[in-house]
Write a protein that holds these residues in place. Structure first.
Motif, mmCIF file in Angstrom:
data_model
loop_
_atom_site.group_PDB
_atom_site.id
_atom_site.type_symbol
_atom_site.label_atom_id
_atom_site.label_comp_id
_atom_site.label_asym_id
_atom_site.label_seq_id
_atom_site.Cartn_x
_atom_site.Cartn_y
_atom_site.Cartn_z
ATOM 1 N N TYR A 1 106.107 62.065 129.365
ATOM 2 C CA TYR A 1 105.505 60.897 128.695
ATOM 3 C C TYR A 1 105.445 61.129 127.177
ATOM 4 N N PHE B 1 93.041 63.024 125.938
ATOM 5 C CA PHE B 1 93.198 64.357 126.519
ATOM 6 C C PHE B 1 92.217 65.368 125.919
ATOM 7 N N PHE C 1 96.829 60.492 122.661
ATOM 8 C CA PHE C 1 97.000 61.463 123.756
ATOM 9 C C PHE C 1 97.193 62.835 123.115
ATOM 10 N N GLN D 1 102.211 63.780 120.774
ATOM 11 C CA GLN D 1 102.524 62.382 121.113
ATOM 12 C C GLN D 1 101.978 61.431 120.045
ATOM 13 N N ASP E 1 103.955 52.075 130.182
ATOM 14 C CA ASP E 1 102.904 53.068 130.023
ATOM 15 C C ASP E 1 101.895 52.586 128.972
ATOM 16 N N VAL E 2 100.612 52.788 129.248
ATOM 17 C CA VAL E 2 99.541 52.500 128.285
ATOM 18 C C VAL E 2 99.736 51.122 127.635
ATOM 19 N N PHE F 1 91.044 58.397 132.236
ATOM 20 C CA PHE F 1 91.719 57.269 132.844
ATOM 21 C C PHE F 1 90.700 56.405 133.563
ATOM 22 N N ASP G 1 98.672 60.365 138.227
ATOM 23 C CA ASP G 1 97.531 60.691 137.361
ATOM 24 C C ASP G 1 96.232 60.879 138.132
#
Ligand code: GLC
Length: 560
Positions: free
Chosen positions: A67, A151, A175, A179, A211-212, A235, A334
């Motif tokens: 990701y 994270f 994240f 990233q 994603d997201v 999440f 996840d």
């Protein structure tokens, strides 16, 4: 099946998620790859799924399991190359299986050419404007604001100058620090993603999992969020913060829909949409935005009839507001495996909502966990709309809770020094055969995460032909779902009363025939369901009674 036209396939589809690193390894390096996927495609055909969704396989340093994408139009050599994807798509289509791939527009890898160009230039220069590069507070000594990484830790890392010293500027990463978040106000970012969409659509991809999908656009001026130290946006806990769910993101999805609608048949999108309210979710699946979104409220339900019924009703209401179909999901890459989640709950413990926290206790009641996971699958496949299966769910795999810390790859595990980030437990490779050590996952027996010794007994080989197995149950249910007109897209009518521990609903809602009754007993004693015929059951066959059948606890069935 209640699919009306081929272009509407996504309204009823059963979509199987493959995490490519963990599905099948052909070259023997212990990591799954596209050649491995091609060699095992027959499994999906035999299972009877309508589509497959592949988690990212793009060029990536794997700081976050792929990701973190360095090249959205390239395939990482660990998985293969673009020609392999084209061959795989053709083979899947020949088997009648549609192909959905992940796309990660909120951020890139720090190895992406845009970020490398930024690093090679002065903070504040045009190359940096494709990301969020902001002067820090305290004269540059502190991050620009209080935003937290999902994270763990600050969402800002310092930009270093040519001599490796902090420059006073900071870049944003919601994240991992590897990233960096794209700046979606920049035309280059928008244009590049449109090029990526077309690149893959032109190669036959049927759609994208986004994603997201609530990220991308940030509130102007980077206002304080008030998250506070120590609070992580795990999440499912995305709240009303200035870095998530901003109104401007909807224009991106409208533009993407225009791109997908230009194809024949139109390509589709499913969004990863973690939001605070039903109205916020509905906005993402308006007719000119994404086709569907994952139903995380359903995934988060405990083994509780009242809560499930309430979430089902709310989900149907939310999607009806905008004419979209509902989706249902119990597992993904996840969150903890549903067998283990239910086993922990059956033992009276509370399961964490996400894999950011370790699975509690060892007292889990595994037999009930498996019975409930099977029931949950049968019940979910009877609900209106489309449904997602995560690889290994058809085998009843459990969460691997005892992975040695040194083997864990989840970046959140590292960022929080082992306090959070346990997502590797649901990413352990698939067991195909009884043969140790990696049960047919890899020809050399290698595996990037250690596999439990008893997984040979859970393998595809071991379960095939055993009518009691979870695999044969899943195959039966998918066959039946295709055969029954009443299932897939549509509506429902509750037969059970609010408060009943056994959920019973009729598909379709009106009295039409043929109909199907979908029932699941979440109580502690057998429950009576009025019916003349049992079509399928997740466990012991329901006992016939006067004008109906007795459904055992922890069991789901389809009846008529
Ligand atoms: C999504 C993915 C997750 C990933 C994160 C950052 O939530 O499902 O696996 O870590 O986005 O890209």
């Amino acid at each position: 099946m209640s699919i009306t036209t081929d272009a509407d396939w996504w309204r009823s589809a059963v979509i199987y998620q493959v995490y490519p690193k963990s599905w099948a390894d052909a070259d023997g390096d212990g990591f799954g790859d596209i050649a491995g996927i091609r060699s095992r495609l027959a499994h999906l055909a035999r299972l009877g799924v309508d589509a497959v969704w592949f988690s990212p396989w793009y060029t990536s340093p794997q700081a976050d399991g792929g990701y973190d994408v360095a090249d959205f139009r390239g395939i990482d050599p660990m998985f293969g190359d673009v020609a392999d994807v084209e061959a795989l798509v053709a083979e899947a289509h020949d088997l009648g299986i549609k192909v959905i791939v992940d796309i990660v527009p909120n951020h890139s890898s720090d190895q992406h050419v845009f970020f490398q160009e930024a690093l090679a230039s002065e903070p504040g220069s045009p190359a940096w404007q494709r990301y969020h590069c902001v002067r820090g507070s305290d004269d540059g000594a502190s991050p620009p604001n209080d935003w937290r990484s999902a994270f763990g830790g600050s969402a800002w890392d310092p930009v270093l100058d040519a001599s490796g010293q902090p420059s006073g500027w900071w870049y944003l990463h919601l994240f991992d620090s590897a990233q960096p978040d794209f700046n979606w106000d920049h035309p280059d970012v928008r244009a590049d993603f449109e090029a990526t969409l077309r690149f893959w659509f032109d190669r036959g991809i049927d759609g994208f999992r986004i994603d997201v999908a609530t990220g991308l656009v940030k509130a102007p001026g980077y206002p304080t969020s008030g998250e506070g130290e120590g609070l992580h946006l795990t999440f499912g806990e995305i709240l009303d913060f200035p870095q998530w769910d901003q109104p401007g993101v909807h224009e991106v999805w409208r533009q993407w829909r225009r791109v997908s609608n230009a194809y024949h048949p139109p390509r589709i999108f499913v969004g990863e949409v973690w939001v605070a309210t039903d109205e916020a979710l509905a906005a993402y699946i308006r007719p000119d935005e994404l086709h569907t979104a994952f139903n995380f409220d359903y995934l988060k339900c405990r083994w509780d009839a009242g809560q499930m019924r309430e979430v089902i009703d709310r989900s149907l209401h939310t999607s009806a507001m905008v004419g979209a179909p509902t989706t249902w999901v119990l597992e993904n890459h996840d969150v903890p495996r549903v067998r283990t989640k239910y086993a922990v709950e059956a033992a009276g413990e509370r399961m964490p909502q996400s894999n950011t926290a370790p699975v509690p206790g060892v007292a889990a009641d595994d037999a009930r966990g498996l019975a409930r996971a099977r029931a949950g699958l049968v019940f979910m496949l009877g609900l209106p709309g489309s449904a997602y299966l995560y690889q290994g769910q058809e085998l009843g795999l459990e969460e691997v809770v005892d992975l040695p810390a040194a083997t864990r790859q989840d970046p959140a595990f590292r960022r929080t020094r082992g306090a959070e980030g346990f997502r590797d437990g649901c990413r352990v490779p698939m067991p195909w055969t009884r043969r140790a050590p990696s049960f047919g996952f890899s020809p050399t027996g290698a595996s990037w995460l250690p596999m439990p010794a008893h997984w040979g007994d859970l393998s595809v080989e071991a379960q095939t032909g055993d009518p009691e197995s979870t695999l044969e149950l899943t195959r039966r249910m998918l066959r039946l779902r295709r055969a029954e007109q009443a299932l897939g897209d549509g509506d429902l009518h509750w037969i059970s009363a609010p408060g009943d521990a056994c959920l019973v609903l009729r598909r379709p809602a009106d009295d039409e025939d043929p109909h199907v009754l979908v029932a699941m007993n979440l109580g502690d004693s057998p429950a009576f369901v009025g019916a003349t015929e049992v079509l399928a059951s997740s466990g012991a066959p329901p006992e016939p009674g006067d004008g109906g059948y007795w459904l055992a606890p922890d069991t789901a069935a389809w009846l008529r």
